[in-house]
Scaffold this motif. Structure first.
Motif, mmCIF file in Angstrom:
data_model
loop_
_atom_site.group_PDB
_atom_site.id
_atom_site.type_symbol
_atom_site.label_atom_id
_atom_site.label_comp_id
_atom_site.label_asym_id
_atom_site.label_seq_id
_atom_site.Cartn_x
_atom_site.Cartn_y
_atom_site.Cartn_z
ATOM 1 N N ASN A 240 1.442 -11.474 11.972
ATOM 2 C CA ASN A 240 2.834 -11.922 12.125
ATOM 3 C C ASN A 240 3.145 -12.282 13.574
ATOM 4 O O ASN A 240 4.098 -11.784 14.180
ATOM 5 C CB ASN A 240 3.801 -10.850 11.624
ATOM 6 C CG ASN A 240 5.193 -11.412 11.359
ATOM 7 O OD1 ASN A 240 5.335 -12.597 11.039
ATOM 8 N ND2 ASN A 240 6.209 -10.586 11.483
ATOM 9 N N GLU A 242 4.208 -14.591 16.901
ATOM 10 C CA GLU A 242 5.438 -15.337 17.142
ATOM 11 C C GLU A 242 5.320 -16.765 16.610
ATOM 12 O O GLU A 242 6.306 -17.360 16.173
ATOM 13 C CB GLU A 242 5.755 -15.353 18.636
ATOM 14 C CG GLU A 242 7.157 -15.862 18.933
ATOM 15 C CD GLU A 242 7.635 -15.478 20.316
ATOM 16 O OE1 GLU A 242 8.673 -16.009 20.728
ATOM 17 O OE2 GLU A 242 6.970 -14.655 20.970
ATOM 18 N N GLN A 245 6.110 -16.472 12.917
ATOM 19 C CA GLN A 245 7.550 -16.261 12.757
ATOM 20 C C GLN A 245 8.329 -17.548 13.003
ATOM 21 O O GLN A 245 9.288 -17.870 12.295
ATOM 22 C CB GLN A 245 8.022 -15.177 13.722
ATOM 23 C CG GLN A 245 7.443 -13.801 13.457
ATOM 24 C CD GLN A 245 7.863 -12.800 14.520
ATOM 25 O OE1 GLN A 245 8.971 -12.880 15.045
ATOM 26 N NE2 GLN A 245 6.992 -11.866 14.848
ATOM 27 N N GLN A 249 10.593 -19.669 10.261
ATOM 28 C CA GLN A 249 11.989 -20.010 10.533
ATOM 29 C C GLN A 249 12.238 -21.506 10.366
ATOM 30 O O GLN A 249 13.233 -21.925 9.766
ATOM 31 C CB GLN A 249 12.352 -19.565 11.950
ATOM 32 C CG GLN A 249 13.758 -19.956 12.386
ATOM 33 C CD GLN A 249 14.014 -19.609 13.844
ATOM 34 O OE1 GLN A 249 13.394 -18.696 14.392
ATOM 35 N NE2 GLN A 249 14.909 -20.326 14.486
#
Length: 414
Positions: A240, A242, A245, A249
């Motif tokens: 996971n 950045e 992530q 998003q």
């Protein structure tokens, strides 16, 4: 403070005290204003932390640099959103990109194209980004009942782009679904394609078991989670990072989910790319132009890329397996991919010498892949090669004429 107390101070001392109190009040007020105007809403970005994904300047925005112009082009199978920089230059091909499912041209290629060395290359070419129908940022939702183009139709739509801008030919860069579409385009219109860089391509359609597994996954998982499993390896998702992530998003917030579902369904309905190495099947058909296959060593697409390599002509195919790279090597290793692309173009006879900032502006020798092999470099027999287990060495060239030739299929870990 009473009058008597004030009177007991000299006039100059009173002024100094007043000024000091006023300065203290102003500084306190300004500090309060700064706290209100500049709150830290988010943690530092990777670039500020010096992480491996520093090229991702901001997970909120992916901006294009340069004089880009947007076009909506009408095709026999619907409208295509195209972003282009530059104009056709004689007989030189255009660089045309096509993104993967869950992405668009910005999310898929901005980090790669904003690499300084890549900009040194692309200034010699017109660059054209194609977004699949309804996948661009800010796209309106496609109407209910809309029949999304098939993968064959998506490939055929590119002829309208070529004709609209007057391209003589293209060098295609595709990722995942985009790689499949560009490969199909090269099979249907071989005279329009001079070269292909295909990342994470899977040339096979889904069998019944895979189809059923995809359907079951769609019932038990949200669409963004399904797309993330397509783009990233399980290891990347578990860590996971950045980067993961950030893309989760973006897929959630910038891609219309209805439109994305249509594109995803059509990609999963694709058929096998009808190609085989010459002599391996009756009336075998394969891609005629030079091809560079790219996959990360920790990518969910590795098996498909190896399978594609077995179907291509080994005399004009390069298989590049990138070390320390996951499902999106153009994002995690843009510098190495740029270097490979540079040699690929030089092998085709373009950009004989270009400047490399790491060599203090000196010219780069043509066509040699040896500089890619700084660590863990190996030249191995391509999977599925008709030559069995006999190894093929990398081609070395010290010439400076800029027209080198990559004559062998090879696997380079870099």
């Amino acid at each position: 403070m009473g009058p008597g107390l004030v009177g007991s101070f000299p006039a100059k001392a009173s002024c100094r005290v007043a000024r000091s109190l006023l300065q203290t009040m102003l500084l306190s007020k300004m500090a309060g204003m700064k706290e209100q105007q500049f709150p830290e809403e988010k943690p530092l970005l990777l670039e500020q932390r010096g992480g491996p994904d520093a090229e991702m300047e901001n997970c909120e925005t992916f901006t294009c640099t340069g004089d880009w112009k947007e076009h909506d082009i009408e095709t026999p199978f619907g409208m295509l959103h195209v972003v282009i920089r530059g104009a056709a230059k004689g007989n030189r091909p255009a660089i045309l990109t096509y993104h993967d499912v869950g992405l668009n041209h910005k999310l898929c290629f901005n980090t790669f194209l904003q690499n300084e060395d890549m900009q040194e290359i692309t200034k010699h070419f017109v660059v054209c980004h194609v977004d699949a129908p309804g996948q661009q940022i800010g796209a309106s939702q496609l109407p209910q009942g809309y029949q999304y183009p098939t993968m064959d139709q998506l490939a055929s739509m590119l002829t309208s782009v070529v004709q609209h801008f007057g391209f003589k030919s293209i060098v295609g860069i595709g990722v995942g679904a985009g790689a499949y579409i560009l490969a199909k385009f090269a099979l249907i219109f071989p005279d329009l394609v001079e070269g292909l860089v295909l990342l994470n391509i899977d040339p096979n359609g889904k069998g019944w078991i895979d189809w059923a597994a995809t359907k079951l996954s769609g019932l038990t998982s949200a669409l963004p989670d399904t797309i993330m499993s397509h783009l990233f390896s399980q290891e990347e998702l578990m860590n996971n990072t950045e980067l993961v992530q950030c893309y989760r998003q973006q897929i959630n917030n910038t891609i219309n989910q209805f439109n994305l579902q249509l594109f995803w369904n059509m990609y999963n309905s694709r058929r096998d790319l009808e190609m085989n190495r010459t002599g391996s099947a009756l009336n075998a058909k394969t891609i005629r132009c030079p091809v560079m296959l790219v996959v990360g060593d920790n990518s969910p697409a590795e098996e498909g890329v190896v399978e594609c390599n077995s179907k291509l002509d080994p005399t004009n195919t390069t298989f590049l397996k990138m070390a320390d790279s996951g499902g999106l090597p153009q994002i995690t290793q843009p510098g190495k991919l740029t270097e490979a692309f540079k040699y690929f173009l030089q092998g085709m006879g373009y950009i004989a010498n270009i400047k490399d900032r790491r060599l203090s502006g000196g010219p780069v020798p043509s066509a040699s892949m040896t500089r890619l092999a700084r660590s863990r470099t190996a030249s191995l027999t391509s999977a599925g090669s008709v030559e069995g287990s006999r190894s093929r060495p990398c081609t070395h060239s010290d010439s400076s004429d800029g027209v080198g030739q990559l004559n062998h299929t090879m696997e380079v870990s870099c």
